[in-house]
Write a protein that holds these residues in place. Structure first.
Motif, PDB file in Angstrom:
ATOM      1  N   THR A   1     -65.904  49.669 -53.007  1.00  0.00           N
ATOM      2  CA  THR A   1     -66.705  50.472 -52.079  1.00  0.00           C
ATOM      3  C   THR A   1     -67.303  49.608 -50.967  1.00  0.00           C
ATOM      4  N   GLU A   2     -67.654  48.362 -51.309  1.00  0.00           N
ATOM      5  CA  GLU A   2     -68.176  47.456 -50.287  1.00  0.00           C
ATOM      6  C   GLU A   2     -67.116  47.187 -49.233  1.00  0.00           C
ATOM      7  N   ASN A   3     -65.889  46.933 -49.691  1.00  0.00           N
ATOM      8  CA  ASN A   3     -64.817  46.631 -48.745  1.00  0.00           C
ATOM      9  C   ASN A   3     -64.458  47.862 -47.902  1.00  0.00           C
ATOM     10  N   ILE A   4     -64.490  49.061 -48.560  1.00  0.00           N
ATOM     11  CA  ILE A   4     -64.197  50.273 -47.789  1.00  0.00           C
ATOM     12  C   ILE A   4     -65.261  50.467 -46.718  1.00  0.00           C
ATOM     13  N   LYS A   5     -66.523  50.262 -47.080  1.00  0.00           N
ATOM     14  CA  LYS A   5     -67.603  50.424 -46.107  1.00  0.00           C
ATOM     15  C   LYS A   5     -67.440  49.443 -44.961  1.00  0.00           C
ATOM     16  N   ILE A   6     -67.080  48.188 -45.288  1.00  0.00           N
ATOM     17  CA  ILE A   6     -66.891  47.194 -44.229  1.00  0.00           C
ATOM     18  C   ILE A   6     -65.785  47.648 -43.273  1.00  0.00           C
ATOM     19  N   TYR A   7     -64.725  48.201 -43.833  1.00  0.00           N
ATOM     20  CA  TYR A   7     -63.611  48.639 -43.005  1.00  0.00           C
ATOM     21  C   TYR A   7     -64.006  49.845 -42.157  1.00  0.00           C
ATOM     22  N   VAL A   8     -64.699  50.796 -42.793  1.00  0.00           N
ATOM     23  CA  VAL A   8     -65.087  52.008 -42.066  1.00  0.00           C
ATOM     24  C   VAL A   8     -66.094  51.688 -40.973  1.00  0.00           C
ATOM     25  N   ASP A   9     -67.030  50.749 -41.277  1.00  0.00           N
ATOM     26  CA  ASP A   9     -68.033  50.400 -40.282  1.00  0.00           C
ATOM     27  C   ASP A   9     -67.408  49.764 -39.050  1.00  0.00           C
ATOM     28  N   ARG A  10     -66.231  49.126 -39.235  1.00  0.00           N
ATOM     29  CA  ARG A  10     -65.567  48.506 -38.089  1.00  0.00           C
ATOM     30  C   ARG A  10     -64.883  49.538 -37.187  1.00  0.00           C
ATOM     31  N   MET A  11     -64.713  50.766 -37.695  1.00  0.00           N
ATOM     32  CA  MET A  11     -64.054  51.794 -36.902  1.00  0.00           C
ATOM     33  C   MET A  11     -64.958  52.222 -35.746  1.00  0.00           C
ATOM     34  N   SER A  12     -64.356  52.427 -34.617  1.00  0.00           N
ATOM     35  CA  SER A  12     -65.114  52.868 -33.454  1.00  0.00           C
ATOM     36  C   SER A  12     -65.285  54.387 -33.507  1.00  0.00           C
ATOM     37  N   THR A  13     -66.187  54.892 -32.652  1.00  0.00           N
ATOM     38  CA  THR A  13     -66.321  56.349 -32.541  1.00  0.00           C
ATOM     39  C   THR A  13     -65.039  56.931 -31.953  1.00  0.00           C
ATOM     40  N   LEU A  14     -64.761  58.167 -32.286  1.00  0.00           N
ATOM     41  CA  LEU A  14     -63.550  58.808 -31.802  1.00  0.00           C
ATOM     42  C   LEU A  14     -63.788  60.294 -31.660  1.00  0.00           C
ATOM     43  N   TRP A  15     -62.891  60.937 -30.889  1.00  0.00           N
ATOM     44  CA  TRP A  15     -62.962  62.380 -30.685  1.00  0.00           C
ATOM     45  C   TRP A  15     -62.002  63.072 -31.631  1.00  0.00           C
ATOM     46  N   VAL A  16     -62.486  64.121 -32.290  1.00  0.00           N
ATOM     47  CA  VAL A  16     -61.635  64.928 -33.161  1.00  0.00           C
ATOM     48  C   VAL A  16     -61.902  66.403 -32.846  1.00  0.00           C
ATOM     49  N   GLU A  17     -60.931  67.240 -33.191  1.00  0.00           N
ATOM     50  CA  GLU A  17     -61.106  68.670 -33.008  1.00  0.00           C
ATOM     51  C   GLU A  17     -60.865  69.384 -34.330  1.00  0.00           C
ATOM     52  N   GLY A  18     -61.416  70.539 -34.450  1.00  0.00           N
ATOM     53  CA  GLY A  18     -61.236  71.326 -35.661  1.00  0.00           C
ATOM     54  C   GLY A  18     -62.044  72.618 -35.580  1.00  0.00           C
ATOM     55  N   GLN A  19     -62.090  73.336 -36.690  1.00  0.00           N
ATOM     56  CA  GLN A  19     -62.795  74.610 -36.762  1.00  0.00           C
ATOM     57  C   GLN A  19     -63.942  74.515 -37.753  1.00  0.00           C
ATOM     58  N   VAL A  20     -65.104  75.035 -37.361  1.00  0.00           N
ATOM     59  CA  VAL A  20     -66.275  75.049 -38.253  1.00  0.00           C
ATOM     60  C   VAL A  20     -66.049  76.131 -39.290  1.00  0.00           C
TER      61      VAL A  20
ATOM     62  N   ILE B   1     -64.247  73.401 -32.170  1.00  0.00           N
ATOM     63  CA  ILE B   1     -65.042  72.422 -31.430  1.00  0.00           C
ATOM     64  C   ILE B   1     -64.258  71.137 -31.235  1.00  0.00           C
ATOM     65  N   VAL B   2     -64.725  70.360 -30.233  1.00  0.00           N
ATOM     66  CA  VAL B   2     -64.313  68.966 -30.056  1.00  0.00           C
ATOM     67  C   VAL B   2     -65.579  68.142 -30.208  1.00  0.00           C
ATOM     68  N   THR B   3     -65.547  67.131 -31.057  1.00  0.00           N
ATOM     69  CA  THR B   3     -66.754  66.368 -31.339  1.00  0.00           C
ATOM     70  C   THR B   3     -66.453  64.871 -31.364  1.00  0.00           C
ATOM     71  N   ARG B   4     -67.406  64.098 -30.863  1.00  0.00           N
ATOM     72  CA  ARG B   4     -67.300  62.639 -30.934  1.00  0.00           C
ATOM     73  C   ARG B   4     -68.056  62.200 -32.176  1.00  0.00           C
ATOM     74  N   VAL B   5     -67.339  61.569 -33.090  1.00  0.00           N
ATOM     75  CA  VAL B   5     -67.895  61.239 -34.406  1.00  0.00           C
ATOM     76  C   VAL B   5     -67.740  59.758 -34.715  1.00  0.00           C
ATOM     77  N   LYS B   6     -68.533  59.305 -35.652  1.00  0.00           N
ATOM     78  CA  LYS B   6     -68.435  57.956 -36.221  1.00  0.00           C
ATOM     79  C   LYS B   6     -68.256  58.125 -37.720  1.00  0.00           C
ATOM     80  N   PRO B   7     -67.129  57.635 -38.296  1.00  0.00           N
ATOM     81  CA  PRO B   7     -66.940  57.728 -39.748  1.00  0.00           C
ATOM     82  C   PRO B   7     -68.028  56.944 -40.481  1.00  0.00           C
ATOM     83  N   VAL B   8     -68.540  57.534 -41.540  1.00  0.00           N
ATOM     84  CA  VAL B   8     -69.581  56.897 -42.343  1.00  0.00           C
ATOM     85  C   VAL B   8     -69.148  56.981 -43.808  1.00  0.00           C
ATOM     86  N   PHE B   9     -69.198  55.827 -44.498  1.00  0.00           N
ATOM     87  CA  PHE B   9     -68.836  55.781 -45.909  1.00  0.00           C
ATOM     88  C   PHE B   9     -70.083  55.481 -46.722  1.00  0.00           C
ATOM     89  N   TRP B  10     -70.321  56.311 -47.738  1.00  0.00           N
ATOM     90  CA  TRP B  10     -71.482  56.132 -48.611  1.00  0.00           C
ATOM     91  C   TRP B  10     -71.023  55.439 -49.896  1.00  0.00           C
TER      92      TRP B  10
END
Length: 426
Positions: A32-51, A98-107
């Motif tokens: 989980t530590e390594n996954i978090k390190i990897y996810v934290d390195r990801m930049s923000t990005l735009w995604v689309e989908g339906q609520v 919607i189109v949203t700018r998100v940052k992946p977060v790993f708990w």
């Protein structure tokens, strides 16, 4: 085996995931530590989908919704500060794209991955919903949705105007349920497009046509629900204004409980389903007959009770002494009248007796003082032809003719002589 475990405990963990083995695994926290390190390195990005899941919770510091890919079942939980969602507009709700700018977060502790939204923009249907919300506010400000404009539905319409889809289940729902409640109810049916490009034009034309028929007392627009996209035409401004302009009471039955197209707001009655509309536009014959029977029974009981009460009151009235012997009410007055009459008679008699006595006394006095009484005592009167009473012998001379007045009769005498009276000595 215990010696093998003890030996592995002193083996340093693998540096890379590829170097792990059955005998030299990573602790779960290392993964989980390594996954978090990897996810934290990801930049923000735009995604689309339906609520697909969103429940506003006022007052919370963080809002959550589920975003699903429009083509697959892939979905992720998205968190955002409430202010970011407010900026998206009123169209942000379940079903919005919607189109949203998100940052992946790993708990790490839960081992879950979600997205934190930094911007949210409505897209496609979301933009339309935002436009509909603006239209709703504008029409509401004009008073098109005001309760004072709502027309009451007729108790029993002569003819029901029904606007529905071609061979639609909503048509059968309205006709069958309404006819079951009130057999013989008649319909003017207009089958039109209830979704798509032709929906607004055909529904509007059907509304105007049915509103022009004098025998149509109520109009029902029926559609058995549908997706948000399918119901968009029923929020079109042209259709909504046409519905507001009809003079015939209008029932909107185009959605389910969760749907709220603008036609629902301008209609005189909003039915949750076509079946609900059928129940609202006509009364239940069996229920009305039952109510009529109960009303007749209640009236019969009420009339009987009233008659019994009035008969009892009449009986008490008849038994009163004044009605048993009507003259009794006059007896007291008659007695009082007799008493007053007797008293008046006695008073008059007393007055008459008193006046007779006084008159008798006055007559006696008058008689005693009258000249006639003097004559009757033996005196007489002499008077000259001129009518002068002779009082003194000096008033006559020898040869005068005098009239003598006696107590009974008169005579004429001639003076042959007179003697003057002598005064008595002092």
């Amino acid at each position: 085996m215990s010696s093998d475990l003890q030996g592995s405990a002193h083996t340093p963990p693998a540096a890379k995931a590829a170097d792990t083995t059955r005998d030299n695994p990573w602790p779960l926290r290392r993964l989980t530590e390594n996954i978090k390190i990897y996810v934290d390195r990801m930049s923000t990005l735009w995604v689309e989908g339906q609520v697909v899941e969103y429940k506003p919770r006022p007052g919370t510091r963080m809002a959550f919704f589920v975003l699903r890919d429009v083509d697959t079942d892939t979905s992720m939980t998205v968190s955002a500060f409430p202010g970011i969602l407010d900026q998206a507009g009123a169209g942000f709700e379940e079903g919005a794209r919607i189109v949203t700018r998100v940052k992946p977060v790993f708990w790490e502790r839960r081992g879950t991955l979600n997205l934190r939204a930094e911007e949210v923009h409505l897209q496609g249907i979301g933009d339309l919903l935002a436009h509909i919300e603006q239209l709703r506010r504008r029409l509401s400000a004009e008073g098109l949705f005001a309760s004072e404009r709502k027309k009451p539905l007729p108790f029993l319409p002569r003819t029901v105007g029904l606007i529905c889809g071609r061979n639609a289940k909503a048509k059968d729902d309205v006709i069958v349920n309404a006819s079951t409640r009130w057999p013989g109810i008649s319909f003017e049916i207009r089958e039109v497009a209830v979704q798509g490009d032709n929906c607004v034009r055909e529904v509007t034309a059907a509304l105007m046509e049915l509103d022009g028929l004098a025998h149509v007392d109520v109009i029902v627009v029926a559609r058995g629900g549908g997706s948000v996209e399918d119901l968009l035409p029923f929020s079109d401004e042209v259709l909504v204004r046409a519905a507001a302009a009809v003079g015939t009471p209008l029932v909107s039955a185009i959605g389910h409980e969760g749907d709220a197209p603008l036609l629902d707001l301008v209609a005189d009655y909003r039915a949750s389903t076509p079946t609900d509309a059928a129940r609202r536009i006509v009364p239940d014959l069996a229920q009305e007959l039952d109510g009529l029977q109960r009303s007749v029974e209640a009236m019969r009981v009420g009339m009987h009770t009233r008659l019994v009460r009035e008969a009892h009151a009449l009986d008490l009235l008849v038994k009163r002494p004044v009605l048993q012997q009507p003259s009794a009410v006059l007896d007291g007055h008659t007695h009082a009248l007799d008493t007053h009459t007797t008293a008046l008679r006695h008073a008059i008699e007393r007055v008459l007796e008193r006046e007779v006595t006084a008159l008798t006394q006055a007559r006696a006095t008058l008689t005693a003082l009258s000249p006639q009484a003097t004559l009757e005592r033996g005196y007489s009167l002499l008077r000259s032809p001129s009518g002068k009473i002779m009082r003194s012998a000096a008033d006559v001379k020898k040869g005068d003719l005098l009239e003598g007045i006696l107590a009974e009769g008169r005579l004429v005498t001639q003076v042959v002589g007179s003697t003057r009276a002598t005064l008595p000595p002092a």
